[in-house]
Design an enzyme around this catalytic site. Structure first.
Site, PDB file in Angstrom:
ATOM      1  N   ASN A   1       0.807  -1.226   0.000  1.00 26.74           N
ATOM      2  CA  ASN A   1       0.000   0.000   0.000  1.00 26.74           C
ATOM      3  C   ASN A   1       0.838   1.273   0.000  1.00 26.74           C
ATOM      4  O   ASN A   1       0.334   2.351   0.317  1.00 26.74           O
ATOM      5  CB  ASN A   1      -0.946   0.010   1.203  1.00 26.74           C
ATOM      6  CG  ASN A   1      -1.798  -1.244   1.274  1.00 26.74           C
ATOM      7  OD1 ASN A   1      -1.700  -2.006   2.216  1.00 26.74           O
ATOM      8  ND2 ASN A   1      -2.605  -1.472   0.241  1.00 26.74           N
TER       9      ASN A   1
ATOM     10  N   ILE B   1       1.251   7.061   0.660  1.00 20.06           N
ATOM     11  CA  ILE B   1       0.630   5.937   1.344  1.00 20.06           C
ATOM     12  C   ILE B   1      -0.835   5.828   0.939  1.00 20.06           C
ATOM     13  O   ILE B   1      -1.564   6.828   0.923  1.00 20.06           O
ATOM     14  CB  ILE B   1       0.706   6.133   2.872  1.00 20.06           C
ATOM     15  CG1 ILE B   1       2.168   6.336   3.295  1.00 20.06           C
ATOM     16  CG2 ILE B   1       0.116   4.926   3.594  1.00 20.06           C
ATOM     17  CD1 ILE B   1       2.308   7.006   4.636  1.00 20.06           C
ATOM     18  N   CYS B   2      -1.241   4.624   0.635  1.00 17.81           N
ATOM     19  CA  CYS B   2      -2.646   4.393   0.324  1.00 17.81           C
ATOM     20  C   CYS B   2      -3.322   3.860   1.581  1.00 17.81           C
ATOM     21  O   CYS B   2      -3.242   2.672   1.886  1.00 17.81           O
ATOM     22  CB  CYS B   2      -2.734   3.380  -0.825  1.00 17.81           C
ATOM     23  SG  CYS B   2      -4.343   3.342  -1.569  1.00 17.81           S
ATOM     24  N   LEU B   3      -3.908   4.756   2.313  1.00 21.66           N
ATOM     25  CA  LEU B   3      -4.509   4.367   3.595  1.00 21.66           C
ATOM     26  C   LEU B   3      -5.824   5.120   3.742  1.00 21.66           C
ATOM     27  O   LEU B   3      -5.850   6.355   3.651  1.00 21.66           O
ATOM     28  CB  LEU B   3      -3.542   4.711   4.744  1.00 21.66           C
ATOM     29  CG  LEU B   3      -4.012   4.436   6.166  1.00 21.66           C
ATOM     30  CD1 LEU B   3      -4.309   2.955   6.370  1.00 21.66           C
ATOM     31  CD2 LEU B   3      -2.962   4.889   7.180  1.00 21.66           C
TER      32      LEU B   3
ATOM     33  N   SER C   1      -6.352  -2.270  -1.943  1.00 22.81           N
ATOM     34  CA  SER C   1      -5.865  -1.054  -2.591  1.00 22.81           C
ATOM     35  C   SER C   1      -4.365  -1.122  -2.809  1.00 22.81           C
ATOM     36  O   SER C   1      -3.592  -0.488  -2.102  1.00 22.81           O
ATOM     37  CB  SER C   1      -6.236   0.173  -1.754  1.00 22.81           C
ATOM     38  OG  SER C   1      -5.831  -0.010  -0.420  1.00 22.81           O
TER      39      SER C   1
END
Ligand SMILES: [Zn+2]
Ligand SMILES: [Zn+2]
Lengths: 159, 153
Positions: B80, B87-89, B120
């Site tokens: 992620n 950051i994909c959060l 994701s």
């Protein structure tokens, strides 16, 4: 001699924030706190003036002891001021969602304007509620949650 | 100038100092409280153990109503995390809430390290290895951990 004793005892009666007059009476009171002292004059206190201090809080139905008494958005105390507000109190009312979560009015209003219409804590769709209802609904375990802030209700209705 | 964002960041800083979460640390730049540097330590008993991962957080005047921009400065290998450190959060995007503070952000990122979200993917190779070849994935993570020490200089 007797005057020196009296002065050492005076703090016991003047611990409050009152301006007091100590009046000496020529009589012994055997039941008083210092029985060892013989023929100690009885003191009578006459309060001339006092300064009252009141403490107020928003009643936000904090049933949960763990919960901090701050608005989750600005992290300031509910009794404090959110951003842009000069004085705490009616200028910075605490409002409730129907979910029972409370914030400063200004804080939650800014959030609702800038984003989705959801409660920042539980993400339920935000709808202003009144605190009595939400206290019951959240079942906060706090029996006798009195509404100290009638202004709480006023503020929601002005919205 | 005292804005609500700055005031909130000061409170975040105070809380971070008084009640420091384990495994993360952060502080604003000397010159600008709107930009923070942070370090996340790799959690023990995971392939990330021993790593020291640096991040930068950039806040806007809309904080806390808008999430900060958060980016790893240390090179990462994670399903992620993009190659540029983004950051994909979800809580930094559409699940942001104004009740989050810097401690919450950093601890969420820390737990993301060991608990990637396969839904994701941001690094397709890391995603693939995580799903198909965990041993190789863990080896790559160890590499990243060792590299993170060299960044220290
Ligand atoms: Zn607030
Ligand atoms: Zn809620």
């Amino acid at each position: 001699m007797s005057s020196r004793k009296r002065s050492s005892e005076t703090p016991l009666v003047s611990a409050g924030k009152a301006d007091m007059e100590v009046v000496e009476e020529g009589q012994q009171d055997g039941s008083s706190f210092n029985v060892a002292v013989k023929s100690r004059p009885r003191l009578r206190v006459r309060i001339r003036r006092y300064h009252g201090v009141a403490k107020w809080t928003w009643n936000v139905g904090r049933g949960d002891e763990e919960e901090e008494e701050v608005c989750g958005i600005c992290q300031s105390a509910f009794e404090g001021t959110p951003p842009g507000v000069k004085y705490p109190g009616d200028e910075a009312p605490v409002v409730f969602g129907v979910c029972g979560h409370a914030f400063h009015l200004q804080c939650v209003a800014t959030w609702l304007n800038s984003s989705r219409q959801t409660c920042p804590i539980c993400r339920a769709d935000w709808e202003y509620g009144n605190s009595e209802q939400s206290n019951n609904r959240s079942g906060g375990g706090g029996g006798g949650n009195q509404l100290t802030g009638s202004s709480t209700n006023d503020s929601t209705s002005t919205n | 100038m005292s804005t609500s964002a700055r005031r909130r960041l000061l409170r975040d800083f105070k809380r971070l100092q008084n009640d420091p979460p384990s495994g993360v640390t952060g502080a604003p730049m000397d010159t600008n409280i709107m930009v923070w540097q942070a370090v996340i330590f790799g959690p023990d008993d995971t392939p990330w153990e021993g790593g020291t991962f640096k991040l930068v957080l950039e806040f806007t005047e809309d904080y806390p109503n808008k999430a900060p921009q958060v980016r790893f400065l240390t090179k990462m290998f994670h399903p992620n995390i993009y190659n540029d450190g983004q950051i994909c959060l979800d809580i930094l995007q559409n699940q942001w809430s104004p009740i989050y503070d810097i401690s919450a952000i950093l601890t969420s990122i820390q737990s993301l390290l060991c608990d990637p979200n396969p839904a994701s993917p941001a690094n397709s190779e890391a995603s693939r290895l995580y799903n198909e070849n965990r041993r190789e994935y863990n080896r790559r993570v160890r590499e990243i951990v060792e590299q993170s020490w060299q960044d220290e200089s």
